[in-house]
Design a protein around this motif. Structure first.
Motif, mmCIF file in Angstrom:
data_model
loop_
_atom_site.group_PDB
_atom_site.id
_atom_site.type_symbol
_atom_site.label_atom_id
_atom_site.label_comp_id
_atom_site.label_asym_id
_atom_site.label_seq_id
_atom_site.Cartn_x
_atom_site.Cartn_y
_atom_site.Cartn_z
ATOM 1 N N LYS A 1 51.751 61.711 36.146
ATOM 2 C CA LYS A 1 50.476 61.247 35.616
ATOM 3 C C LYS A 1 49.880 60.204 36.546
ATOM 4 N N MET A 2 48.585 60.299 36.751
ATOM 5 C CA MET A 2 47.904 59.344 37.613
ATOM 6 C C MET A 2 47.610 58.069 36.825
ATOM 7 N N HIS A 3 47.858 56.930 37.447
ATOM 8 C CA HIS A 3 47.585 55.633 36.827
ATOM 9 C C HIS A 3 46.116 55.280 37.052
ATOM 10 N N THR A 4 45.405 54.951 35.977
ATOM 11 C CA THR A 4 44.003 54.565 36.115
ATOM 12 C C THR A 4 43.896 53.050 36.179
ATOM 13 N N ASN A 5 43.023 52.571 37.018
ATOM 14 C CA ASN A 5 42.829 51.137 37.197
ATOM 15 C C ASN A 5 41.512 50.740 36.539
ATOM 16 N N ASN A 6 41.587 49.813 35.576
ATOM 17 C CA ASN A 6 40.381 49.401 34.861
ATOM 18 C C ASN A 6 39.669 48.228 35.518
ATOM 19 N N VAL A 7 40.286 47.611 36.518
ATOM 20 C CA VAL A 7 39.659 46.478 37.201
ATOM 21 C C VAL A 7 39.463 46.842 38.673
ATOM 22 N N ALA B 1 28.732 36.006 32.357
ATOM 23 C CA ALA B 1 28.083 35.707 33.630
ATOM 24 C C ALA B 1 28.062 36.959 34.484
ATOM 25 N N LYS B 2 26.941 37.180 35.139
ATOM 26 C CA LYS B 2 26.859 38.252 36.122
ATOM 27 C C LYS B 2 27.217 37.635 37.465
ATOM 28 N N LEU B 3 28.179 38.234 38.156
ATOM 29 C CA LEU B 3 28.731 37.635 39.366
ATOM 30 C C LEU B 3 28.585 38.560 40.557
ATOM 31 N N ARG B 4 28.500 37.941 41.727
ATOM 32 C CA ARG B 4 28.624 38.679 42.984
ATOM 33 C C ARG B 4 29.950 38.265 43.595
ATOM 34 N N LEU B 5 30.859 39.217 43.714
ATOM 35 C CA LEU B 5 32.175 38.915 44.254
ATOM 36 C C LEU B 5 32.110 38.748 45.765
ATOM 37 N N SER B 6 33.215 38.278 46.335
ATOM 38 C CA SER B 6 33.273 38.092 47.784
ATOM 39 C C SER B 6 33.194 39.425 48.518
ATOM 40 N N THR B 7 33.454 40.520 47.800
ATOM 41 C CA THR B 7 33.329 41.853 48.393
ATOM 42 C C THR B 7 31.932 42.434 48.189
ATOM 43 N N ILE C 1 29.594 42.271 39.106
ATOM 44 C CA ILE C 1 30.334 42.530 37.873
ATOM 45 C C ILE C 1 29.834 41.588 36.783
ATOM 46 N N ILE C 2 30.254 41.874 35.545
ATOM 47 C CA ILE C 2 29.974 40.994 34.410
ATOM 48 C C ILE C 2 31.308 40.462 33.914
ATOM 49 N N ALA C 3 31.428 39.134 33.780
ATOM 50 C CA ALA C 3 32.685 38.504 33.373
ATOM 51 C C ALA C 3 32.453 37.605 32.170
ATOM 52 N N TYR C 4 33.483 37.490 31.337
ATOM 53 C CA TYR C 4 33.435 36.668 30.130
ATOM 54 C C TYR C 4 33.750 35.218 30.479
ATOM 55 N N ILE C 5 33.020 34.286 29.857
ATOM 56 C CA ILE C 5 33.252 32.854 30.055
ATOM 57 C C ILE C 5 34.055 32.349 28.857
ATOM 58 N N GLY D 1 41.307 39.930 36.055
ATOM 59 C CA GLY D 1 41.149 41.043 35.132
ATOM 60 C C GLY D 1 41.462 40.600 33.720
ATOM 61 N N GLY D 2 40.962 41.299 32.755
ATOM 62 C CA GLY D 2 41.182 40.959 31.351
ATOM 63 C C GLY D 2 39.880 41.096 30.613
ATOM 64 N N ARG D 3 39.805 42.086 29.754
ATOM 65 C CA ARG D 3 38.518 42.389 29.140
ATOM 66 C C ARG D 3 38.304 41.614 27.857
ATOM 67 N N ALA D 4 37.053 41.560 27.436
ATOM 68 C CA ALA D 4 36.696 41.039 26.125
ATOM 69 C C ALA D 4 36.561 42.259 25.220
ATOM 70 N N PRO D 5 37.448 42.434 24.245
ATOM 71 C CA PRO D 5 37.512 43.704 23.516
ATOM 72 C C PRO D 5 36.244 44.070 22.751
ATOM 73 N N ASP D 6 35.474 43.081 22.311
ATOM 74 C CA ASP D 6 34.291 43.416 21.521
ATOM 75 C C ASP D 6 32.995 43.366 22.326
ATOM 76 N N LEU D 7 33.099 43.231 23.649
ATOM 77 C CA LEU D 7 31.908 43.249 24.502
ATOM 78 C C LEU D 7 31.973 44.468 25.418
ATOM 79 N N PRO D 8 31.096 45.443 25.216
ATOM 80 C CA PRO D 8 31.149 46.629 26.067
ATOM 81 C C PRO D 8 30.745 46.315 27.503
ATOM 82 N N GLY D 9 31.515 46.814 28.452
ATOM 83 C CA GLY D 9 31.205 46.632 29.867
ATOM 84 C C GLY D 9 31.734 45.355 30.474
ATOM 85 N N VAL D 10 32.378 44.496 29.681
ATOM 86 C CA VAL D 10 32.912 43.234 30.202
ATOM 87 C C VAL D 10 34.412 43.407 30.384
ATOM 88 N N ARG D 11 34.862 43.547 31.636
ATOM 89 C CA ARG D 11 36.266 43.832 31.920
ATOM 90 C C ARG D 11 36.958 42.715 32.680
#
Length: 127
Positions: free
Chosen positions: A15-21, A53-59, A63-67, A84-94
């Motif tokens: 099985k292929m491992h999926t990466n969520n981050v 917060a909407k962020l621009r990473l060094s790459t 992305i959208i990140a939870y504060i 990594g680490g999502r907010a379970p009740d916010l869609p799209g915030v991982r």
């Protein structure tokens, strides 16, 4: 149970491992810069105003990140550390911001004014 010839014809696949981050590209954390700060409302059974917060990473990925925590000192162009680490009740915030690194201070701006007793309410009443 498959036969020997069936396994020869179609070998077993792992099985292929999926990466969520994916934006972290296999790293535990990445540095980013705040582009926009927003307040969003969570999914159906919950009711709150979550800070993200909407962020621009060094790459150069966006992305959208939870504060986390109560209150924050972030502004536009603040440097933050993302993990990594999502907010379970916010869609799209991982992703989640890490406190105490770069411009994101550890101290919470909201202090509890009234504290209860360690053992519940006190029974003494003043008249």
């Amino acid at each position: 149970m498959p036969t020997y010839h069936q396994i020869l014809k179609n070998p077993r696949r792992k099985k292929m491992h999926t990466n969520n981050v994916k934006a972290l590209e296999g790293c535990p954390q990445k540095k980013g810069v705040c582009v926009k700060l927003r307040i969003v409302k969570p999914k159906k059974p919950n009711s709150a105003q979550r800070k993200v917060a909407k962020l621009r990473l060094s790459t150069r990925r966006m992305i959208i990140a939870y504060i986390p925590g109560q209150g924050h000192n972030l502004q536009e162009y603040s440097s933050v550390l993302v993990s990594g680490g999502r907010a379970p009740d916010l869609p799209g915030v991982r992703y989640t911001l890490i406190k105490g690194k770069y411009d994101f201070s550890w101290k919470e701006s909201f202090e509890r004014k009234k504290k209860l007793s360690k053992y519940g309410y006190s029974t003494k009443k003043k008249f």
